[in-house]
Design a protein around this motif. Structure first.
Motif, PDB file in Angstrom:
ATOM      1  N   GLU A  22       0.832  -1.210   0.000  1.00  0.00           N
ATOM      2  CA  GLU A  22       0.000   0.000   0.000  1.00  0.00           C
ATOM      3  C   GLU A  22       0.863   1.255   0.000  1.00  0.00           C
ATOM      4  OE1 GLU A  22      -3.284   0.416  -0.480  1.00  0.00           O
ATOM      5  OE2 GLU A  22      -3.256  -1.738  -0.869  1.00  0.00           O
ATOM      6  N   ALA A  23       1.960   1.223   0.739  1.00  0.00           N
ATOM      7  CA  ALA A  23       2.865   2.369   0.767  1.00  0.00           C
ATOM      8  C   ALA A  23       3.518   2.584  -0.602  1.00  0.00           C
ATOM      9  CB  ALA A  23       3.935   2.171   1.834  1.00  0.00           C
ATOM     10  N   ILE A  24       3.888   1.500  -1.260  1.00  0.00           N
ATOM     11  CA  ILE A  24       4.480   1.594  -2.598  1.00  0.00           C
ATOM     12  C   ILE A  24       3.456   2.165  -3.573  1.00  0.00           C
ATOM     13  CG2 ILE A  24       5.346   0.230  -4.546  1.00  0.00           C
ATOM     14  CD1 ILE A  24       6.613  -1.652  -2.447  1.00  0.00           C
ATOM     15  N   LYS A  25       2.225   1.678  -3.508  1.00  0.00           N
ATOM     16  CA  LYS A  25       1.181   2.170  -4.402  1.00  0.00           C
ATOM     17  C   LYS A  25       0.865   3.647  -4.147  1.00  0.00           C
ATOM     18  CE  LYS A  25      -2.235  -0.440  -5.704  1.00  0.00           C
ATOM     19  NZ  LYS A  25      -3.379  -1.353  -5.766  1.00  0.00           N
ATOM     20  N   LYS A  26       0.828   4.036  -2.873  1.00  0.00           N
ATOM     21  CA  LYS A  26       0.534   5.426  -2.533  1.00  0.00           C
ATOM     22  C   LYS A  26       1.627   6.356  -3.057  1.00  0.00           C
ATOM     23  CE  LYS A  26      -0.463   8.382   1.420  1.00  0.00           C
ATOM     24  NZ  LYS A  26      -0.583   8.435   2.889  1.00  0.00           N
ATOM     25  N   LYS A  27       2.875   5.942  -2.871  1.00  0.00           N
ATOM     26  CA  LYS A  27       4.005   6.743  -3.350  1.00  0.00           C
ATOM     27  C   LYS A  27       3.983   6.839  -4.884  1.00  0.00           C
ATOM     28  CE  LYS A  27       8.982   7.033  -2.586  1.00  0.00           C
ATOM     29  NZ  LYS A  27      10.134   6.343  -1.989  1.00  0.00           N
ATOM     30  N   ALA A  28       3.701   5.718  -5.552  1.00  0.00           N
ATOM     31  CA  ALA A  28       3.648   5.717  -7.011  1.00  0.00           C
ATOM     32  C   ALA A  28       2.508   6.594  -7.519  1.00  0.00           C
ATOM     33  CB  ALA A  28       3.498   4.292  -7.533  1.00  0.00           C
ATOM     34  N   LEU A  29       1.352   6.528  -6.861  1.00  0.00           N
ATOM     35  CA  LEU A  29       0.220   7.352  -7.284  1.00  0.00           C
ATOM     36  C   LEU A  29       0.529   8.831  -7.093  1.00  0.00           C
ATOM     37  CD1 LEU A  29      -2.671   7.492  -8.323  1.00  0.00           C
ATOM     38  CD2 LEU A  29      -3.452   7.287  -5.964  1.00  0.00           C
ATOM     39  N   THR A  30       1.169   9.163  -5.988  1.00  0.00           N
ATOM     40  CA  THR A  30       1.549  10.551  -5.733  1.00  0.00           C
ATOM     41  C   THR A  30       2.484  11.068  -6.820  1.00  0.00           C
ATOM     42  OG1 THR A  30       1.338  10.202  -3.359  1.00  0.00           O
ATOM     43  CG2 THR A  30       2.645  12.088  -4.070  1.00  0.00           C
ATOM     44  N   TRP A  31       3.502  10.281  -7.157  1.00  0.00           N
ATOM     45  CA  TRP A  31       4.451  10.726  -8.178  1.00  0.00           C
ATOM     46  C   TRP A  31       3.852  10.673  -9.583  1.00  0.00           C
ATOM     47  CZ3 TRP A  31       8.107  13.926  -7.492  1.00  0.00           C
ATOM     48  CH2 TRP A  31       8.687  14.039  -6.235  1.00  0.00           C
ATOM     49  N   ALA A  59       9.448  -4.494  -6.414  1.00  0.00           N
ATOM     50  CA  ALA A  59      10.792  -3.935  -6.610  1.00  0.00           C
ATOM     51  C   ALA A  59      10.856  -3.126  -7.901  1.00  0.00           C
ATOM     52  CB  ALA A  59      11.827  -5.051  -6.630  1.00  0.00           C
ATOM     53  N   THR A  60      10.238  -3.630  -8.947  1.00  0.00           N
ATOM     54  CA  THR A  60      10.186  -2.895 -10.208  1.00  0.00           C
ATOM     55  C   THR A  60       9.353  -1.636 -10.056  1.00  0.00           C
ATOM     56  OG1 THR A  60      10.364  -4.991 -11.385  1.00  0.00           O
ATOM     57  CG2 THR A  60       9.621  -3.111 -12.664  1.00  0.00           C
ATOM     58  N   ALA A  61       8.270  -1.727  -9.319  1.00  0.00           N
ATOM     59  CA  ALA A  61       7.420  -0.557  -9.079  1.00  0.00           C
ATOM     60  C   ALA A  61       8.201   0.547  -8.372  1.00  0.00           C
ATOM     61  CB  ALA A  61       6.204  -0.960  -8.255  1.00  0.00           C
ATOM     62  N   GLU A  62       9.026   0.163  -7.410  1.00  0.00           N
ATOM     63  CA  GLU A  62       9.832   1.153  -6.705  1.00  0.00           C
ATOM     64  C   GLU A  62      10.843   1.818  -7.642  1.00  0.00           C
ATOM     65  OE1 GLU A  62      11.181  -1.334  -3.451  1.00  0.00           O
ATOM     66  OE2 GLU A  62       9.868  -0.234  -2.076  1.00  0.00           O
ATOM     67  N   LYS A  63      11.391   1.055  -8.584  1.00  0.00           N
ATOM     68  CA  LYS A  63      12.334   1.630  -9.549  1.00  0.00           C
ATOM     69  C   LYS A  63      11.634   2.629 -10.479  1.00  0.00           C
ATOM     70  CE  LYS A  63      15.424  -2.334  -9.533  1.00  0.00           C
ATOM     71  NZ  LYS A  63      15.932  -3.480 -10.281  1.00  0.00           N
ATOM     72  N   PHE A  64      10.458   2.244 -10.984  1.00  0.00           N
ATOM     73  CA  PHE A  64       9.708   3.163 -11.843  1.00  0.00           C
ATOM     74  C   PHE A  64       9.343   4.437 -11.090  1.00  0.00           C
ATOM     75  CE2 PHE A  64       8.367  -0.508 -14.669  1.00  0.00           C
ATOM     76  CZ  PHE A  64       8.980  -0.014 -15.803  1.00  0.00           C
ATOM     77  N   THR A  65       8.943   4.281  -9.838  1.00  0.00           N
ATOM     78  CA  THR A  65       8.575   5.443  -9.029  1.00  0.00           C
ATOM     79  C   THR A  65       9.784   6.331  -8.792  1.00  0.00           C
ATOM     80  OG1 THR A  65       6.841   4.144  -7.961  1.00  0.00           O
ATOM     81  CG2 THR A  65       7.502   6.166  -6.871  1.00  0.00           C
ATOM     82  N   LYS A  66      10.938   5.724  -8.544  1.00  0.00           N
ATOM     83  CA  LYS A  66      12.166   6.497  -8.337  1.00  0.00           C
ATOM     84  C   LYS A  66      12.490   7.310  -9.581  1.00  0.00           C
ATOM     85  CE  LYS A  66      16.176   4.671  -8.876  1.00  0.00           C
ATOM     86  NZ  LYS A  66      17.408   3.895  -8.805  1.00  0.00           N
TER      87      LYS A  66
END
Length: 102
Positions: A22-31, A59-66
């Motif tokens: 959920e934290a990963i999704k929230k961060k990705a949605l914000t960015w 892990a891939t989601a975190e890279k895309f968000t970064k």
């Protein structure tokens, strides 16, 4: 353990907990939103890819968000530098907004 005594905490892919996902999704949605509004289409799409991959490949989601975050920040910095350059050029008279018609 969750608030229920006999149920273990839910885990997602690769050992990520539900709260981490959920934290990963929230961060990705914000960015994604910030990227589309301030960083352009590329940053927005990177954030969106991060959001869509969060459930299956965290892990891939975190890279895309970064990368969405990096692209957005670079675009914002470039925009600020361009506005500063325009202000300096207008203040020195090298660039004017006057038009003449004949």
């Amino acid at each position: 353990m969750t608030e229920y005594q006999n149920q273990p905490a839910a885990t997602g892919p690769a050992g990520y907990s539900a709260t981490q996902l959920e934290a990963i999704k929230k961060k990705a949605l914000t960015w994604t939103i910030v990227g589309f509004l301030c960083g352009g289409v590329v940053a927005g799409i990177l954030g969106l890819l991060g959001y869509l991959k969060a459930d299956t490949e965290p892990a891939t989601a975190e890279k895309f968000t970064k990368w969405a975050k990096i692209v957005t920040i670079v675009i914002i910095v470039l925009n600020v530098l361009i506005w500063i350059l325009v202000a300096i050029l207008m203040a020195t008279g090298a660039m004017t907004m006057e038009t003449t018609t004949y």
